[in-house]
Design an enzyme around this catalytic site. Structure first.
Site, PDB file in Angstrom:
ATOM      1  N   HIS A 194       0.812  -1.215   0.000  1.00  8.07           N
ATOM      2  CA  HIS A 194       0.000   0.000   0.000  1.00  8.07           C
ATOM      3  C   HIS A 194       0.845   1.264   0.000  1.00  8.07           C
ATOM      4  O   HIS A 194       0.324   2.362   0.231  1.00  8.07           O
ATOM      5  CB  HIS A 194      -0.954   0.001   1.200  1.00  8.07           C
ATOM      6  CG  HIS A 194      -2.034  -1.030   1.081  1.00  8.07           C
ATOM      7  ND1 HIS A 194      -1.920  -2.299   1.590  1.00  8.07           N
ATOM      8  CD2 HIS A 194      -3.234  -0.993   0.466  1.00  8.07           C
ATOM      9  CE1 HIS A 194      -3.013  -2.984   1.314  1.00  8.07           C
ATOM     10  NE2 HIS A 194      -3.834  -2.224   0.621  1.00  8.07           N
ATOM     11  N   ARG A 224     -14.748  -3.799   4.474  1.00  5.93           N
ATOM     12  CA  ARG A 224     -14.763  -2.340   4.389  1.00  5.93           C
ATOM     13  C   ARG A 224     -15.035  -1.970   2.943  1.00  5.93           C
ATOM     14  O   ARG A 224     -14.916  -2.810   2.036  1.00  5.93           O
ATOM     15  CB  ARG A 224     -13.446  -1.735   4.852  1.00  5.93           C
ATOM     16  CG  ARG A 224     -12.278  -2.019   3.929  1.00  5.93           C
ATOM     17  CD  ARG A 224     -10.980  -1.399   4.440  1.00  5.93           C
ATOM     18  NE  ARG A 224     -10.943   0.050   4.252  1.00  5.93           N
ATOM     19  CZ  ARG A 224     -10.373   0.658   3.206  1.00  5.93           C
ATOM     20  NH1 ARG A 224      -9.804  -0.053   2.244  1.00  5.93           N
ATOM     21  NH2 ARG A 224     -10.357   1.968   3.096  1.00  5.93           N
ATOM     22  N   ASN A 226     -14.068   0.687  -0.248  1.00  3.47           N
ATOM     23  CA  ASN A 226     -13.092   1.646  -0.751  1.00  3.47           C
ATOM     24  C   ASN A 226     -13.618   2.109  -2.110  1.00  3.47           C
ATOM     25  O   ASN A 226     -14.506   1.473  -2.678  1.00  3.47           O
ATOM     26  CB  ASN A 226     -11.727   0.975  -0.885  1.00  3.47           C
ATOM     27  CG  ASN A 226     -10.629   1.987  -1.153  1.00  3.47           C
ATOM     28  OD1 ASN A 226     -10.744   3.152  -0.786  1.00  3.47           O
ATOM     29  ND2 ASN A 226      -9.578   1.534  -1.809  1.00  3.47           N
ATOM     30  N   TYR A 317      -4.092  10.805  -6.563  1.00  4.27           N
ATOM     31  CA  TYR A 317      -3.891   9.367  -6.379  1.00  4.27           C
ATOM     32  C   TYR A 317      -4.969   8.557  -7.094  1.00  4.27           C
ATOM     33  O   TYR A 317      -4.697   7.522  -7.687  1.00  4.27           O
ATOM     34  CB  TYR A 317      -3.892   9.031  -4.883  1.00  4.27           C
ATOM     35  CG  TYR A 317      -3.891   7.567  -4.616  1.00  4.27           C
ATOM     36  CD1 TYR A 317      -2.800   6.774  -5.011  1.00  4.27           C
ATOM     37  CD2 TYR A 317      -4.961   6.943  -3.988  1.00  4.27           C
ATOM     38  CE1 TYR A 317      -2.790   5.411  -4.786  1.00  4.27           C
ATOM     39  CE2 TYR A 317      -4.947   5.583  -3.753  1.00  4.27           C
ATOM     40  CZ  TYR A 317      -3.866   4.826  -4.150  1.00  4.27           C
ATOM     41  OH  TYR A 317      -3.864   3.477  -3.931  1.00  4.27           O
ATOM     42  N   LYS A 318      -6.196   9.023  -7.049  1.00  9.79           N
ATOM     43  CA  LYS A 318      -7.279   8.282  -7.686  1.00  9.79           C
ATOM     44  C   LYS A 318      -7.339   8.547  -9.197  1.00  9.79           C
ATOM     45  O   LYS A 318      -8.202   8.017  -9.885  1.00  9.79           O
ATOM     46  CB  LYS A 318      -8.620   8.624  -7.015  1.00  9.79           C
ATOM     47  CG  LYS A 318      -8.692   8.089  -5.562  1.00  9.79           C
ATOM     48  CD  LYS A 318      -9.993   8.453  -4.892  1.00  9.79           C
ATOM     49  CE  LYS A 318     -10.001   8.055  -3.412  1.00  9.79           C
ATOM     50  NZ  LYS A 318     -10.059   6.609  -3.158  1.00  9.79           N
TER      51      LYS A 318
END
Lengths: 347, 209
Positions: A194, A224, A226, A317-318
């Site tokens: 990560h 979770r 994301n 980042y995305k």
């Protein structure tokens, strides 16, 4: 799972993928508020409401058959999208058992598993597959166990060995990923893997996550959500194929964003495995176009606000830099400024 | 795509002698000689001469290769340390091949010390990893060039000695050198720099010296 499988939809070239109204309503929106920042948003993977994506261990939906076909296309061209280090064989069998038992238990109309000692018989109705094999004997399966079973499952799977107080990414099937490479990250620790995620390391997110996961217990899986965004409903946004999908990002404008821009949500599930003591990390990808999303007024308002306020490091980042503005512009007419109710439900 | 702050890069610390080990393998390249000589000095102070089992595999700095027959100062310094077995190489590949053979026959109680540029350490670690040497058994100190080994994520080719932010790969793509490091591949990730807008490349800058 009463939906009819949309066997012919595609995630490349003509992109015929779309969500039915029922699939839209059960979409796992990851935003409980009008803004977003990282958190260790891990919760027990307990059965959710009937029909929801968390009703069962592994969600099988209307895209099941098409997603399995898409995986076959990727693997035919790039066999390294499945890899397992030699010491992971026991964990591979653990995964096969977990997925087969879960699907057969949760979707008895579609899957069945019968066992006589180590002699197992597996039947997959939607993909029309039958297999007799000896559990623990890899020679009785046409492929390595993890490879075999994850070709019959939606979403990516990474298997992490636990030793030296750490988790090591050492086996996986990764064909529907948001811009990370199994081939490159094989052998890394959880934190190294990560490494490229911004801000979260400094926030201590990974320190807390690793402590939590090292203590994950058998029979007590967690999950979770994301998210990121993807242009076109393309499952394979791997770095390997970035030369093919990178140009898509430059094709978005305020007129076409509703159809091109997709919210991409990962339902991540983590299970301790019984024999190997490894942890399997399932990363199931859900896609929804902004146009589909906007059929739920609350969601249109919320996603519009989340995108407007998103931290610049996350925008980068995305990979949203080139098309965040057109996406916001497309959603703007759906946001009259009225408040949204708390939580993620459609209203 | 360029993300700063390298979380996947191992943290290297200055070398020191590990008295809990019985057999000591020291690998060095170029200016890596100095940390290794320091370790050997500590060893001589701590361990009786008859108990010393140490091997040094050393690659001379490139300036020495050009003048064959010359002996470098580092080599002379290693030779001055008695009871240490020294092998000197002119290139990294043959040093690593020798280390591979040595590692195959290595015993419990072996300690590995590596000193040199990051790319040299990475390649040595790649071999150590194959032999399951764990964190307690390996130590490394980074010194010398910051040039990177770059793995093309698109064609899997390796480009060595990269000192610039972008580099042309064998597959003809311009790669942006990312701060994401794989110990298994002993390389940084290179990703196509102008995929989203062909020809739109960042200015080439020398950043890894």
């Amino acid at each position: 799972m009463n939906a009819i499988f949309k066997v012919n939809e595609t995630f490349r070239n003509d992109f015929t993928f779309c969500n039915s109204p029922a699939a839209i309503r059960r979409f796992p929106l990851p935003f409980a508020e009008d803004e977003y920042m990282y958190s260790v948003n891990i919760e027990p993977h307990l059965p959710g409401p009937q029909g929801s994506v968390s009703e069962f261990a592994f969600d099988v939906d209307e895209h099941y058959v098409a997603e399995c076909h898409e995986r076959e296309i990727v693997l035919a061209n790039e066999p390294l999208r499945f890899q397992a280090l030699p010491h992971m064989m026991s964990a591979q069998w653990d995964c096969l058992e977990l997925i087969m038992e879960s699907l057969a238990r949760d979707y008895p109309k579609h899957f069945s598993l019968s066992k006589r000692n180590n002699h197992w018989q597996w039947s997959n109705g939607p993909l029309n597959m039958e297999q007799r094999f000896t559990f623990g004997d890899a020679a009785t399966l046409p492929r390595p166990p993890l490879d075999y079973i994850t070709r019959q499952a939606q979403g990516d799977f990474v298997v992490m060995d636990q030793r030296e107080g750490n988790l090591w990414c050492e086996a996986g099937m990764v064909t529907t990923q948001a811009d990370w490479s199994l081939d490159f990250d094989m052998g890394m620790t959880f934190k190294e893997w990560h490494g490229p995620v911004p801000l979260a390391h400094e926030m201590g997110v990974f320190d807390r996550a690793i402590k939590f996961l090292l203590n994950l217990r058998l029979g007590q899986p967690v999950r979770r959500l994301n998210w990121t965004m993807t242009v076109n409903p393309r499952l394979d946004t791997s770095p390997e194929n970035y030369p093919h999908w990178g140009p898509d990002r430059a094709s978005v404008n305020a007129a076409n964003a509703g159809d091109l821009v997709h919210l991409r949500v990962e339902l991540q599930g983590l299970w301790r495995l019984p024999r190997s003591n490894a942890v399997v990390f399932g990363i199931r990808c859900y896609l929804i176009s902004l146009r589909e999303l906007a059929t739920i007024p609350k969601w249109a308002r919320r996603v519009h606000r989340v995108l407007k306020k998103l931290h610049p490091a996350l925008v980068d980042y995305k990979g949203l830099t080139r098309y965040r503005e057109p996406a916001i512009a497309w959603l703007a007419p759906f946001d009259d400024g009225s408040p949204t109710t708390p939580g993620t439900s459609p209203e | 795509m360029l993300i700063t702050g390298i979380k996947s890069k191992p943290i290297y610390t200055p070398l020191s002698f590990d008295a809990s080990g019985r057999y000591h393998i020291l690998l060095g390249a170029g200016v890596g000689a100095n940390p290794l000589l320091r370790v050997l000095a500590e060893m001589k102070k701590t361990v009786p001469q008859s108990m010393i089992h140490a091997r040094v595999l050393f690659k001379n700095a490139s300036a020495i290769e050009a003048t064959a027959g010359n002996v470098s100062e580092s080599e002379l310094a290693f030779r001055a340390v008695e009871t240490v077995e020294l092998r000197v190489f002119n290139n990294v590949a043959s040093l690593l091949a020798d280390f591979h053979i040595l590692a195959t026959g290595s015993l419990m109680g072996t300690r590995l010390y590596v000193a040199g540029p990051e790319s040299f350490i990475g390649l040595a670690m790649q071999i150590a990893l194959q032999f399951n040497l764990n964190q307690d058994e390996i130590r490394a100190e980074e010194c010398g060039s910051l040039a990177r080994r770059v793995f093309c994520i698109h064609c899997r080719a390796i480009t060595d000695e990269v000192v610039t932010n972008i580099v042309k790969c064998a597959c003809q793509r311009w790669l942006l050198v990312r701060d994401h490091y794989s110990r298994r591949l002993a390389a940084y990730m290179g990703v196509m720099a102008d995929a989203e807008a062909p020809g739109e490349l960042p200015e080439m800058r020398e950043v890894f010296r």
